[in-house]
Design a protein around this motif. Sequence first.
Motif, mmCIF file in Angstrom:
data_model
loop_
_atom_site.group_PDB
_atom_site.id
_atom_site.type_symbol
_atom_site.label_atom_id
_atom_site.label_comp_id
_atom_site.label_asym_id
_atom_site.label_seq_id
_atom_site.Cartn_x
_atom_site.Cartn_y
_atom_site.Cartn_z
ATOM 1 N N SER A 173 0.469 -1.645 -0.097
ATOM 2 C CA SER A 173 0.058 0.192 -0.342
ATOM 3 C C SER A 173 0.924 1.660 -0.058
ATOM 4 C CB SER A 173 -1.220 0.305 1.127
ATOM 5 O OG SER A 173 -1.649 1.499 1.367
ATOM 6 N N PHE A 174 2.357 1.264 1.032
ATOM 7 C CA PHE A 174 2.602 2.016 0.685
ATOM 8 C C PHE A 174 3.679 2.481 -0.459
ATOM 9 C CE2 PHE A 174 6.880 3.764 1.323
ATOM 10 C CZ PHE A 174 7.443 5.526 2.419
ATOM 11 N N ALA A 175 3.526 2.045 -1.570
ATOM 12 C CA ALA A 175 4.473 2.156 -2.636
ATOM 13 C C ALA A 175 3.525 2.376 -3.499
ATOM 14 C CB ALA A 175 5.174 0.217 -2.671
ATOM 15 N N TYR A 176 2.414 1.939 -3.660
ATOM 16 C CA TYR A 176 1.408 1.551 -4.680
ATOM 17 C C TYR A 176 0.936 3.152 -4.638
ATOM 18 C CZ TYR A 176 -2.948 1.103 -7.497
ATOM 19 O OH TYR A 176 -3.748 2.025 -8.274
ATOM 20 N N HIS A 177 0.997 3.668 -3.268
ATOM 21 C CA HIS A 177 0.023 5.481 -3.473
ATOM 22 C C HIS A 177 0.951 6.468 -3.877
ATOM 23 C CE1 HIS A 177 -2.124 8.037 -1.811
ATOM 24 N NE2 HIS A 177 -1.803 8.577 -1.436
ATOM 25 N N ILE A 178 2.117 5.851 -4.610
ATOM 26 C CA ILE A 178 3.663 7.197 -5.098
ATOM 27 C C ILE A 178 2.894 7.050 -6.358
ATOM 28 C CG2 ILE A 178 4.476 5.419 -5.861
ATOM 29 C CD1 ILE A 178 6.697 7.423 -5.363
ATOM 30 N N ILE A 179 1.321 6.291 -6.149
ATOM 31 C CA ILE A 179 1.294 6.107 -8.208
ATOM 32 C C ILE A 179 0.096 7.552 -8.011
ATOM 33 C CG2 ILE A 179 -0.104 5.458 -9.755
ATOM 34 C CD1 ILE A 179 1.869 3.189 -9.272
ATOM 35 N N PRO A 180 -1.176 7.194 -7.498
ATOM 36 C CA PRO A 180 -2.160 7.941 -7.169
ATOM 37 C C PRO A 180 -1.890 9.622 -6.566
ATOM 38 C CG PRO A 180 -2.923 6.690 -5.854
ATOM 39 C CD PRO A 180 -1.812 6.219 -6.796
ATOM 40 N N GLY A 181 -1.063 9.423 -5.645
ATOM 41 C CA GLY A 181 -0.797 10.399 -4.870
ATOM 42 C C GLY A 181 0.105 11.851 -5.374
ATOM 43 N N TYR A 182 0.870 10.510 -6.131
ATOM 44 C CA TYR A 182 1.844 12.198 -7.171
ATOM 45 C C TYR A 182 2.100 11.682 -8.308
ATOM 46 C CZ TYR A 182 6.399 14.311 -7.572
ATOM 47 O OH TYR A 182 7.619 15.123 -7.828
ATOM 48 N N LEU A 183 2.159 11.078 -8.837
ATOM 49 C CA LEU A 183 3.113 9.986 -10.377
ATOM 50 C C LEU A 183 1.012 10.326 -11.429
ATOM 51 C CD1 LEU A 183 5.064 7.807 -9.761
ATOM 52 C CD2 LEU A 183 5.079 10.010 -10.628
ATOM 53 N N PHE A 184 0.231 10.283 -10.667
ATOM 54 C CA PHE A 184 -0.868 9.709 -11.687
ATOM 55 C C PHE A 184 -1.768 10.111 -10.879
ATOM 56 C CE2 PHE A 184 -2.797 6.086 -14.509
ATOM 57 C CZ PHE A 184 -3.576 7.818 -15.062
ATOM 58 N N PRO A 185 -2.443 11.675 -10.601
ATOM 59 C CA PRO A 185 -4.295 11.245 -9.318
ATOM 60 C C PRO A 185 -4.581 11.043 -10.625
ATOM 61 C CG PRO A 185 -1.775 13.043 -9.188
ATOM 62 C CD PRO A 185 -1.935 13.065 -10.719
ATOM 63 N N SER A 186 -5.338 11.277 -11.143
ATOM 64 C CA SER A 186 -5.814 10.996 -11.982
ATOM 65 C C SER A 186 -6.613 9.911 -11.684
ATOM 66 C CB SER A 186 -5.919 11.031 -14.026
ATOM 67 O OG SER A 186 -5.534 12.177 -13.677
ATOM 68 N N LEU A 187 -5.628 8.254 -11.233
ATOM 69 C CA LEU A 187 -6.028 7.063 -11.265
ATOM 70 C C LEU A 187 -7.446 7.009 -9.488
ATOM 71 C CD1 LEU A 187 -2.991 4.712 -10.373
ATOM 72 C CD2 LEU A 187 -5.201 5.038 -12.486
ATOM 73 N N SER A 188 -7.694 8.363 -8.894
ATOM 74 C CA SER A 188 -8.445 8.198 -8.600
ATOM 75 C C SER A 188 -9.952 8.648 -8.238
ATOM 76 C CB SER A 188 -8.184 9.561 -6.663
ATOM 77 O OG SER A 188 -7.229 9.252 -6.369
ATOM 78 N N ALA A 189 -10.123 9.036 -9.855
ATOM 79 C CA ALA A 189 -11.957 8.883 -10.161
ATOM 80 C C ALA A 189 -11.431 8.634 -12.239
ATOM 81 C CB ALA A 189 -12.131 10.293 -9.924
ATOM 82 N N LEU A 190 -11.759 7.633 -12.549
ATOM 83 C CA LEU A 190 -11.611 7.404 -13.962
ATOM 84 C C LEU A 190 -13.218 7.429 -14.553
ATOM 85 C CD1 LEU A 190 -9.034 4.019 -13.875
ATOM 86 C CD2 LEU A 190 -8.242 6.386 -14.398
#
Length: 757
Positions: free
Chosen positions: A236-253
Amino acid sequence: MARPYNVEDTASAPHSESFEIHQTGSSVTDEEINDNPIEEVRLTVPITDDPKQPALTFRTWVLGLSSCILLAFVNQYFGYHQNQLYVGSLSAQILVLPIGKLMAATLPDKQFRIPFTAWSFSLNPGPFSLKEHALITIFANCGSNGVYAVGIVTIAKVFYHRQLNPVAAMLLVQTTQLLGYGWAGLFRKYLVDSPYMWWPENLAQVSLFRVLHEKEKRPRGGVTRLQFFLLVSIASFAYHIIPGYLFPSLSALSFVCWIWKDSITAQKIGSGLNGLGIGSFGLDWSTVAGFLGSPLATPLFAIANTLVGFFLCLYVLVPISYWYNVYDAQKFPLFSSRTFDSNGQSYNISRIINEKTFEFDKAGYDQYSKLYLSILFAYTYGFSFAALTSSLSHVALFDGHIIWQMWKKTTAASKALFGDVHTRIMKKNYDEVPQWWFQLILVVSFALSLYVCEGFGKQLQLPWWGLILSCSIAFFFTLPVGVIQATTNSQPGLNVITEFIIGYMHPGRPLANVVFKTYGYISMSQALIFMGDFKLGHYMKIPPKSMFIVQLVGTIIASTVYFGTSWWLITTVPHICDTNLLPEGSPWTCPGEDVFYNASMIWGIVGPLRMFTKEGVYPELNWFFLLGLLAPVPGWLLSRKYPEKKWIKNIHTPLILLGPLAMPSANAVHYLSWGAVGILFNYYIFRRYKPWWARYNYILSAALDVGLTFMGVLLYITLQSHDIFGPEWWGLDNSDHCPLAKCPIAPGIEVPGCPVH
């Protein structure tokens, strides 16, 4: 699926073999092992206790106070920032474990006597215990819960530019937090001792504590619960760098918007953040659990009822009303919490308020416009009215007989009916908190509250009768709302009804409105927080007096730190919260306080008289009060006629009506993602793979939270607080790429970025 509170359930099921107990200590006798009537509790909470295990120790005080102070300061300091940072007690729960073990390994075990008393203590009473850990976490929770009354201090000083005595402000903060302890003392035997009041959210905490402290042999071909927790936390820690920093649009597709890029109607239907969210989903745990809580820790019947209310509101009432232009809905966005005038523009409060007296200017109002809401926001007010009255009638019909019998609980026979193994262990091994402790806090807090309202030049505008009325509302609703929260994880809030009542009775005074709301709403909420933590201590077999002392001291310390931090910032940061005067890029924009300020203006200045009567736009919403009061009756009649149909008793009308009330802060994508995950785990996996669910479900919930929290804090401290964000590209936008979803469709309404029809 377990029924949350049905007196006809029997507590005879054996403890699940998949949750083997490894904790040592004194066991209960055979005749006491009838466990708990709730299956989730039987699968999670051990039925053993070691009364000799240390709880309120030197380590508890040092680590608990440190955690409480640090969390209170950090959350209030960053609460004024544009990019807010919230650090919960879960972070402290993880971090204090190695520190506690280090203290146990290094501190001397010498006894120290307190001068002039017979008391003594040791810096090191032995290994760092589970009970110490639980008490420290509850200490930290006092610092992470926030202090609602600080918002009053902020808007009075910063937005209204009024003088406010710091002693009055401090007493306001303390009394609003402490009054709830009085209500808790009156209702704890119903909401804590009863096995049917099981507080589902606590089970995730119990699971995590057991994982961190119990020794477990790794099953063949599998992993221990601690190993599972660590693996999921790291992932969870490693994955959250993607929606939290690199790809915020993943939070709502929202794929519908991507296909029909130029259609307002399509984007209103497909947007997960500003529309109906058809086909929208999120790949981010904060999307799933950020607004509605973890679906893994929410009972299936609560998820189902919540989704029914959500679907009724968002997919029946809202689209019909919007496309038939009820209340001129097409002039405004479908999904918004803002207020509007008759021309579809943001409502200009300054045009209807007297700058000198801070009271309503009727001439300015008559020349300007009535106040309008988006159709969704209007219906959420209606649902909040209905949920409140439904809570009363539902609890009276379905739980009234249980509460009445508990009220008369004096004989051994009645104690056997309502007590489970956990209650008997607690009453056998530990002394109860004397009732006069609660009564003393109630009397002192109420007396100081009267002094705050009537003294200091009546700076807070609330008369004595307003305080008495607000406390009466809190007292009246604590039990029915507590029953709902203790069985469903959902709490009907009193914020709207308190604003509504004082807005009618004492209009034109914004500070009086928010003070009344805070005394009426937060004192009840504090009582339920207290009892929820008390139930956690009940499950963890912590001495009740130690629980009381920790919560009382933690509340006083946290309130002091929250107030001190706030007062320091609003008196030292130039132009704090004033976006017109702050330098470009300043973080001190106070988004939460701005909402609080606008609510005080809407309810305290415009008032419900000009919103929910014939003088306003929404008088029909008052019928929701009657609708809510009558709504539980059909289900209750069916349950009496068909008692063998257990699914009827899971029709929970207050939950249905509470369903849409997280909107518009929560959006369609949050509900849909939360519901999908909840049904997957608490229906499919619970039924098909119950041993796995019993072993790992709540641990999975805690691990996902831990990984997300730590990565969120790390990203904020290292990057986002310095305005460093991810690489510029399409996915960096934290919206769902549906810009037209916010646009009105009424002819002639001009809104920047939207086509004019």
